[in-house]
Design an enzyme around this catalytic site. Structure first.
Site, mmCIF file in Angstrom:
data_model
loop_
_atom_site.group_PDB
_atom_site.id
_atom_site.type_symbol
_atom_site.label_atom_id
_atom_site.label_comp_id
_atom_site.label_asym_id
_atom_site.label_seq_id
_atom_site.Cartn_x
_atom_site.Cartn_y
_atom_site.Cartn_z
ATOM 1 N N THR A 131 -6.999 8.407 1.704
ATOM 2 C CA THR A 131 -5.738 7.663 1.562
ATOM 3 C C THR A 131 -5.305 7.597 0.101
ATOM 4 O O THR A 131 -4.125 7.391 -0.175
ATOM 5 C CB THR A 131 -5.862 6.231 2.121
ATOM 6 O OG1 THR A 131 -6.995 5.571 1.548
ATOM 7 C CG2 THR A 131 -5.981 6.249 3.633
ATOM 8 N N LYS B 137 -1.486 7.693 -1.823
ATOM 9 C CA LYS B 137 -1.026 6.749 -2.852
ATOM 10 C C LYS B 137 -0.536 7.485 -4.088
ATOM 11 O O LYS B 137 0.516 7.161 -4.652
ATOM 12 C CB LYS B 137 -2.167 5.789 -3.205
ATOM 13 C CG LYS B 137 -2.586 4.886 -2.071
ATOM 14 C CD LYS B 137 -3.947 4.236 -2.342
ATOM 15 C CE LYS B 137 -4.493 3.599 -1.079
ATOM 16 N NZ LYS B 137 -5.918 3.249 -1.190
#
Length: 811
Positions: A651, A655
């Protein structure tokens, strides 16, 4: 939507300050001012929740998300953002002589997670509330969290992460909702009213006390709950009689053993006691959570036979898998249902997300340990296994190897991933490649047995924290350029794509990036005394330290570049600052050596005048959410270089992308889906393909020694690991040397080295063309909206949890 004017806020704040501290705010310190604001914001959210409870229909299906980690970060800023009152509060506090930014920075990160798993859970809670889905978290209130990382003489040293040393203003203790969790003892069987009953006796009771943290949705007045359980003695009364008889240890032994359950995240499981404590933790919070869910369900008149119509229980990875036999226990022993009814309800209520294909993370527990600690749960798991193996036998008669592989209990162990698959109605991976590997490789036996259970839900991140909160300048640029519709519908960020060739927007984006780099460089200077060239490429790899994430590959590339600069100080390269951060598990020797190596290289390079400051290396200690919020907006390059097939999703890649960094990546996890969104021209891809990696693992044929002997760069670099080039103790980095050569480079660092170096050469050339670079950056930002956790949660709600809600519309 919540509304308050500035003057009312100021009055409320001053009143709250006096209520808490008994004096006027002008006499207070920063902590007192922060506590007053946090408590006031919590009160605002609580009032919204109370009003909601008056009108909410308790028949709405509730989602309960069980996770060992919830890496929330700081809550003050995100709560003000979601309430929609940050600007009003900032202005009001400013008139009182208080800087809101300072108060937000003062807040301590909550020590409830380690990495991506916990941060994902936090993003999911935010998105559930923001989509008005009744979804609640369930976890453990760790007193000391994972650990606080200190770098001393270049090495990681673990210190207690004492985040609760001062009051946590966001939590509310709910002792009236406590539950008893039972460990050890025996199970007596007897017939009662013609039914065989199981009575747990002589057990050790533990009191699970809930602490609730309210989760507010973004400008929609929806409030959900994160319930964290703290382990406490059933009686807090001191055993004076034992103490007075001189049995000092006995007087405190029970209390200490109980409180240890919720002391730290992931106790070291390299020894028996650590394994036992982990197992205790996992049963502790799922038992308390399931008991609480059933109690609340019945309080509101729910029919236990229709539990799955009102309740969805989701287990985040294998840690909460004991929710399956615990729900069975309650349905069988307390609700007196038949096995068939209990199993139908359980397997239509619980769903499971798998986050890894790494064998070390597919948990299993020694049967004897399990049986001793959880005797009744063991009986239920054994029965589940017996019935499942019978089904396997009916389909795969005499296929002993297949049945053994799929059995829940085999070879002296209970396999939690197998139990999670058998006992749930949905099994999802977290990126397209990961799901395909689960289906066709790691869990292929189960996929062909349960083809309809498996599905993919690619991970996401909450753009509210990872763009709006942490990068307000970029957020404002988006609003000025394409409006603010993307705040509610993040895929609308794609409208920015039409500005990819707009030189004015590129210049503004470049200025924003420069400002963020200046902020990070000042942080590094203030905390580590290192001067950073803000015109250099900020090349960032921040994540858990693990061999498969290949910080080693990155380090080898830096060592090679350093060697080039020593030979040719006038080498024509763009200056580059290499930034690392991440924690190594306390018992993971190799990972801790990698941290030592990074710091050793940093010390040598940063103090070598021959490189003329063309490269610098920084390791930032104690990586956490609030630190990530400073690093990520400043990054030019996002290193996502795990061995292909090993990273489930990632993840951090999302970002960085959302903040305009360019990704250097293997075709692993969600990197593939990022590439599909931005096209190959706007991401830097290198390394082995999935097929090549799987062929090496299945067919062999890889020799790291061949590469070592035939590539003069690698030969020199690896020799430098053990010849004293970076440490006076020539054996200090022998473990890394052996990992790459003696043990044949399990994660193919050497095989991908040349491809990685060429990828970095491409980065160097692209960065020189600033117009092209920021065009790529705009495209990455524009295409990042699909990776919002709002999209992910919508897919969970629609495709797994079956949550009918008008607010959960297409994202």
């Amino acid at each position: 939507m919540f509304y308050i004017d500035k003057n009312t806020f100021k009055e409320d704040y001053l009143e709250k300050y006096i209520e808490l501290h008994g004096e006027e705010f002008k006499f207070g310190n920063m902590r007192q001012k922060y506590e007053a604001l946090g408590s006031l914001v919590r009160d605002y959210i609580t009032k919204i929740k109370i009003e909601n409870n008056k009108t909410n229909n308790h028949d709405n299906k509730q989602v309960y998300y069980f996770s060992m980690e919830f890496l929330l970060g700081r809550l003050l800023g995100s709560n003000l953002l979601n309430l929609g009152i940050r600007d009003i509060c900032k202005e009001g506090l400013n008139e009182l002589g208080i800087d809101l930014d300072e108060l937000e920075s003062f807040e301590q990160d909550q020590g409830l997670g380690n990495g991506g798993l916990g941060r994902l859970a936090a993003c999911f809670l935010d998105s559930m509330a923001s989509l008005n889905i009744p979804g609640h978290g369930c976890g453990i209130r760790y007193k000391y969290g994972f650990f606080e990382q200190k770098i001393i003489n270049g090495s990681q040293v673990e210190a207690p992460e004492n985040w609760l040393k001062c009051e946590n203003v966001w939590e509310i203790r709910k002792p009236s909702n406590s539950q008893i969790v039972r460990f050890g003892g025996e199970v007596r069987m007897e017939k009662i009213n013609g039914r065989l009953s199981f009575i747990h006796i002589n057990y050790d009771p533990v009191l699970a006390v809930p602490y609730d943290t309210l989760i507010i949705g973004h400008e929609n007045s929806a409030v959900n709950n994160l319930r964290l359980w703290s382990a406490e003695p059933v009686s807090n009364e001191f055993d004076f009689s034992s103490f007075s008889r001189g049995e000092y240890l006995k007087a405190i032994e029970y209390k200490n053993s109980v409180e240890a359950i919720s002391n730290v995240l992931y106790p070291d499981n390299t020894f028996y006691e650590g394994q036992m404590l982990r197992l205790k933790q996992q049963y502790f919070f799922v038992s308390a959570g399931i008991q609480s869910i059933i109690s609340n369900f019945k309080k509101h008149g729910g029919d236990i036979f229709n539990l799955n119509e009102s309740i969805a229980i989701h287990i985040n990875d294998t840690h909460p898998t004991l929710a399956i036999p615990e729900l069975m226990r309650i349905l069988l022993d307390e609700e007196l249902l038949s096995w068939e009814d209990a199993w139908r309800i359980t397997t239509s209520t619980i769903s499971y997300t798998n986050h890894t294909i790494m064998a070390e993370a597919l948990e299993k527990w020694p049967i004897e340990m399990f049986k001793k600690l959880l005797p009744r749960i063991y009986m239920i798991v054994n029965e589940i296994n017996e019935r499942f193996c019978k089904d396997l036998w009916d389909k795969y008669t005499y296929q002993w190897d297949k049945i053994s592989r799929m059995a829940i209990m085999a070879d002296g162990y209970i396999r939690m991933a197998n139990l999670a698959i058998v006992g749930s109605y949905s099994v999802n991976g977290v990126a397209k490649l990961h799901t395909e590997i689960l289906k066709k490789q790691v869990m292929s036996d189960f996929y062909y047995f349960y083809p309809n259970k498996f599905n993919n839900k690619t991970n996401g991140i909450t753009h509210r924290r990872w763009l709006i909160k942490c990068n307000p300048q970029l957020s404002n640029l988006l609003k000025e350029t394409i409006g603010d519709g993307w705040v509610k519908h993040p895929t609308d960020m794609e409208y920015l794509y039409k500005f990819k060739d707009d030189e004015n927007i590129k210049d503004r984006l470049a200025l924003i990036k420069k400002n963020n780099k200046i902020a990070l460089s000042e942080f590094i200077k203030n905390n580590q005394g290192i001067n950073i060239d803000t015109n250099s490429i900020f090349d960032v790899q921040v994540k858990r330290i693990h061999a498969y994430k290949r910080q080693v590959l990155n380090v080898l590339r830096i060592m090679n570049l350093y060697n080039q600069l020593i030979e040719n100080p006038n080498l024509d390269i763009e200056p580059r600052t290499f930034i690392f951060a991440g924690k190594a598990a306390p018992g993971y020797y190799l990972a801790k050596k990698i941290i030592e190596l990074i710091n050793a290289i940093a010390t040598k390079i940063n103090n070598d005048r021959r490189v003329k400051d063309k490269i610098k290396v920084v390791f930032m200690e104690n990586y956490r959410t609030s630190l990530a919020e400073i690093i990520i907006p400043a990054a030019d390059i996002s290193e996502q270089i795990s061995t292909t097939t090993k990273e489930a999703s990632g993840t951090s890649n999302m970002k960085f992308m959302m903040n305009g960094a360019i990704t250097v990546a293997t075709l692993d996890g969600a990197n593939i889906e990022i590439k599909d969104q931005v096209s190959e021209e706007n991401i830097i891809i290198f390394g082995l393909t999935e097929k090549e990696v799987l062929d090496y693992y299945s067919k062999g044929g890889y020799s790291s020694y061949d590469i070592y002997n035939n590539d003069i760069r690698i030969n020199r670099i690896l020799n430098d690991l053990v010849n004293g080039a970076y440490c006076n103790d020539k054996e200090n980095f022998r473990a890394i040397y052996n990992h790459l050569l003696t043990y044949n480079d399990e994660f193919f660092d050497l095989r991908d080295f040349d491809s990685f170096v060429k990828a970095q050469d491409r980065v160097d050339k692209l960065y020189r063309d600033k117009s092209k670079w920021y065009s790529m950056s705009i495209i990455n930002i524009a295409k990042s909206g699909i990776f919002s956790s709002d999209r992910t949660i919508y897919e969970y709600a629609k495709g797994i949890w079956d949550v009918p809600n008008s607010s959960c519309k297409d994202k």
